[in-house]
Design a protein around this motif. Structure first.
Motif, mmCIF file in Angstrom:
data_model
loop_
_atom_site.group_PDB
_atom_site.id
_atom_site.type_symbol
_atom_site.label_atom_id
_atom_site.label_comp_id
_atom_site.label_asym_id
_atom_site.label_seq_id
_atom_site.Cartn_x
_atom_site.Cartn_y
_atom_site.Cartn_z
ATOM 1 N N GLY A 112 0.858 -1.430 0.183
ATOM 2 C CA GLY A 112 0.107 -0.001 -0.056
ATOM 3 C C GLY A 112 1.008 1.219 0.013
ATOM 4 O O GLY A 112 2.117 1.079 0.536
ATOM 5 N N GLU A 113 0.568 2.406 -0.384
ATOM 6 C CA GLU A 113 1.255 3.737 -0.528
ATOM 7 C C GLU A 113 0.169 4.702 0.212
ATOM 8 O O GLU A 113 -1.066 4.685 -0.145
ATOM 9 C CB GLU A 113 1.499 4.085 -1.860
ATOM 10 C CG GLU A 113 2.300 2.965 -2.713
ATOM 11 C CD GLU A 113 2.488 3.580 -4.259
ATOM 12 O OE1 GLU A 113 3.345 2.607 -4.842
ATOM 13 O OE2 GLU A 113 1.867 4.281 -4.721
ATOM 14 N N ILE A 114 0.902 5.794 0.801
ATOM 15 C CA ILE A 114 0.082 6.873 1.019
ATOM 16 C C ILE A 114 0.502 8.081 0.154
ATOM 17 O O ILE A 114 1.936 7.968 -0.161
ATOM 18 C CB ILE A 114 0.381 6.982 2.483
ATOM 19 C CG1 ILE A 114 -0.518 8.328 2.938
ATOM 20 C CG2 ILE A 114 1.886 7.306 2.855
ATOM 21 C CD1 ILE A 114 -0.434 8.765 4.446
ATOM 22 N N ARG A 115 -0.081 8.776 -0.605
ATOM 23 C CA ARG A 115 0.161 9.617 -1.318
ATOM 24 C C ARG A 115 -0.340 11.182 -1.037
ATOM 25 O O ARG A 115 -1.082 11.292 -0.405
ATOM 26 C CB ARG A 115 -0.595 9.412 -2.724
ATOM 27 C CG ARG A 115 -0.342 8.082 -3.219
ATOM 28 C CD ARG A 115 -1.102 7.800 -4.447
ATOM 29 N NE ARG A 115 -0.780 6.444 -5.104
ATOM 30 C CZ ARG A 115 -1.229 5.779 -6.205
ATOM 31 N NH1 ARG A 115 -2.431 6.516 -6.623
ATOM 32 N NH2 ARG A 115 -1.040 4.782 -6.454
ATOM 33 N N PHE A 116 0.754 12.203 -1.411
ATOM 34 C CA PHE A 116 0.504 13.686 -0.694
ATOM 35 C C PHE A 116 0.802 14.281 -2.030
ATOM 36 O O PHE A 116 1.255 14.197 -3.153
ATOM 37 C CB PHE A 116 1.689 13.893 0.152
ATOM 38 C CG PHE A 116 1.626 12.910 1.356
ATOM 39 C CD1 PHE A 116 0.941 13.332 2.497
ATOM 40 C CD2 PHE A 116 2.455 11.785 1.389
ATOM 41 C CE1 PHE A 116 0.866 12.411 3.497
ATOM 42 C CE2 PHE A 116 2.472 10.872 2.730
ATOM 43 C CZ PHE A 116 1.710 11.276 3.729
ATOM 44 N N LYS A 117 0.040 15.544 -1.907
ATOM 45 C CA LYS A 117 -0.152 16.481 -2.944
ATOM 46 C C LYS A 117 0.485 17.874 -2.837
ATOM 47 O O LYS A 117 -0.028 18.819 -3.540
ATOM 48 C CB LYS A 117 -1.642 16.557 -3.194
ATOM 49 C CG LYS A 117 -2.534 15.314 -3.737
ATOM 50 C CD LYS A 117 -3.931 15.473 -3.761
ATOM 51 C CE LYS A 117 -4.665 14.324 -3.901
ATOM 52 N NZ LYS A 117 -5.807 14.454 -3.940
ATOM 53 N N ASP A 118 1.587 18.046 -1.965
ATOM 54 C CA ASP A 118 1.950 19.139 -1.667
ATOM 55 C C ASP A 118 1.208 20.520 -1.370
ATOM 56 O O ASP A 118 1.337 21.364 -2.009
ATOM 57 C CB ASP A 118 2.893 19.696 -2.990
ATOM 58 C CG ASP A 118 3.958 20.606 -2.762
ATOM 59 O OD1 ASP A 118 4.118 21.078 -1.589
ATOM 60 O OD2 ASP A 118 4.384 21.196 -3.811
ATOM 61 N N ASN A 119 0.500 20.268 -0.289
ATOM 62 C CA ASN A 119 -0.429 21.270 -0.031
ATOM 63 C C ASN A 119 -0.798 21.084 1.390
ATOM 64 O O ASN A 119 -0.336 20.125 2.023
ATOM 65 C CB ASN A 119 -1.761 21.477 -0.755
ATOM 66 C CG ASN A 119 -2.753 20.270 -0.451
ATOM 67 O OD1 ASN A 119 -3.022 19.644 0.480
ATOM 68 N ND2 ASN A 119 -3.115 19.631 -1.519
ATOM 69 N N ALA A 120 -1.178 21.996 2.292
ATOM 70 C CA ALA A 120 -1.370 22.071 3.733
ATOM 71 C C ALA A 120 -2.212 21.240 4.227
ATOM 72 O O ALA A 120 -2.226 20.663 5.468
ATOM 73 C CB ALA A 120 -1.739 23.612 4.072
ATOM 74 N N ASP A 121 -3.135 20.622 3.370
ATOM 75 C CA ASP A 121 -4.225 19.574 3.810
ATOM 76 C C ASP A 121 -3.838 18.272 3.294
ATOM 77 O O ASP A 121 -4.425 17.267 3.715
ATOM 78 C CB ASP A 121 -5.580 19.958 2.936
ATOM 79 C CG ASP A 121 -6.354 21.280 3.556
ATOM 80 O OD1 ASP A 121 -6.071 21.281 5.035
ATOM 81 O OD2 ASP A 121 -7.025 21.687 2.962
#
Length: 396
Positions: free
Chosen positions: A209-218
């Motif tokens: 599994g992966e956790i993905r982030f979008k380069d924003n405060a949320d």
């Protein structure tokens, strides 16, 4: 009308008798008595004359009567004999009518149904083969990634929301999340679960599994509590992928006060992109109290890397390992400050604000309550470590 007097009556004279007797020619208004005179003589008034032989309108004696129809079969007076009546012969019976043979409609219908069933089976088989081909291609894409040994993370849609903590939707791979809460990463070896922020998502990989982030405060994830005691020896590791080509990007940190206790990720060092492991020995997060070890000359953007930072509380040193190999070591004066607050993924606390938002994906996040040796770190990279972590998330 009358005037009452009788008019004179003048009786009519009776019929005169020519011969003076009561017989003979009739008087005025009376015909002569029949039979008077010789037979054939003209009759008296009102009686026809006796027909004379050959008179007008009567046939002469011995001549045929033109108004009398000749009996059928007698010679035609004009010389053309009348043919005798003949009954037309009845037509001979023709050949019996034989209807054309009818096709076997039932057999034709059964053959048609069998053909349709065969066609449907072929279509289903074709669709299944195509689906398997697509699945195989997708699996190959995740496994090969950019041509290296590890897959790239899948695309993350902008603006998509993660399920709320109370969501009953199951995660794509239950071992990585708390049952019934798809946005809560399950601690596989401890009791500190990590909740995903609104803009962080769990993705599907081929083996993990992966956790993905979008380069924003949320786009972040926060644990239910601290994962390590930074006043003692510890190690922290994560397999990371970033699409950012520059700037501060933090994968794992701890603390939510004025500053972090430690942070592991990417930054620009001496004008070059590098993997970094930093710790704070002061309470205000000043640069003067920061200790940092960085990699040199390693690719950081658009490539998977296993990052491992260790702190030896006895030696007061920190080390950084990239893909199982040591990248550097530096001393820590006075030890690491124990900042308050839980473990963080995708961000770090700096000067009382959140910074270093991660752009990319990560998995295989682990924490140990000891400083791993080089050999142990190499075993972690190879998936053969015998040292059990105190906490772990998204383990493949």
């Amino acid at each position: 009308m009358t005037d009452g007097t009788d008019r004179p009556n003048s009786p009519q004279p009776g019929p005169a008798n020519a011969s003076g007797s009561g017989t003979g020619s009739g008087g005025y208004g009376y015909p002569s008595a029949p039979g008077a005179g010789a037979p054939g003589a003209a009759g008296g008034y009102g009686y026809p004359q006796a027909p004379a032989a050959g008179g007008y309108g009567f046939p002469q004696p011995g001549q045929p009567n033109p108004y009398q129809q000749e009996p059928y079969g007698q010679p035609d007076p004009y010389g053309q004999p009348e043919p005798p009546f003949q009954q037309e012969p009845e037509p001979l019976p023709g050949p019996a009518f034989t209807p054309a043979p009818q096709p076997d409609w039932q057999a034709m219908a059964e053959r048609s149904d069998a053909g349709r069933r065969t066609k449907r089976r072929l279509i289903v088989i074709g669709v299944a083969v195509a689906a398997c081909a697509v699945a195989a291609a997708t699996t190959l894409w995740f496994m090969t990634g950019s041509g290296g040994d590890d897959p790239k993370p899948g695309p993350v849609a902008e603006g998509s929301q993660s399920p709320s903590p109370s969501s009953s939707e199951p995660a794509w791979d239950d071992p990585h999340t708390v049952p019934g809460q798809a946005n809560l990463l399950r601690d596989r070896t401890g009791s500190t679960n990590i909740a995903l922020g609104p803009q962080a998502e769990q993705g599907a990989g081929t083996k993990r599994g992966e956790i993905r982030f979008k380069d924003n405060a949320d786009s972040y994830a926060q644990g239910a509590g601290q994962a390590v005691d930074t006043t003692k020896s510890f190690s922290v590791s994560a397999r990371v992928y970033t699409s950012a080509k520059s700037g501060t990007r933090i994968a794992v940190s701890q603390g939510d006060g004025v500053s972090y206790s430690f942070e592991l990720g990417h930054d620009s060092v001496n004008g070059k992109n590098a993997w970094v492991f930093r710790v704070q020995s002061g309470t205000d997060g000043a640069e003067a109290t920061t200790s940092q070890v960085a990699s040199d000359g390693l690719k950081t953007a658009s490539a998977w890397a296993m990052l491992t930072g260790t702190y030896d509380a006895t030696a007061k040193t920190i080390k950084l390992y990239v893909d199982g190999k040591q990248a550097g070591e530096v001393p820590v004066a006075g030890g690491i400050w124990a900042a308050p607050g839980p473990i963080q993924l995708g961000r770090a606390r700096q000067h009382s604000i959140w910074a270093g938002q991660w752009a990319g994906a990560m998995d295989n996040v682990r924490v140990w309550d000891s400083a791993l040796t080089a050999a142990q770190v190499g075993a972690v990279k190879g998936g053969k470590s015998e040292v059990k972590p105190t906490h772990s998330w998204l383990i493949s």
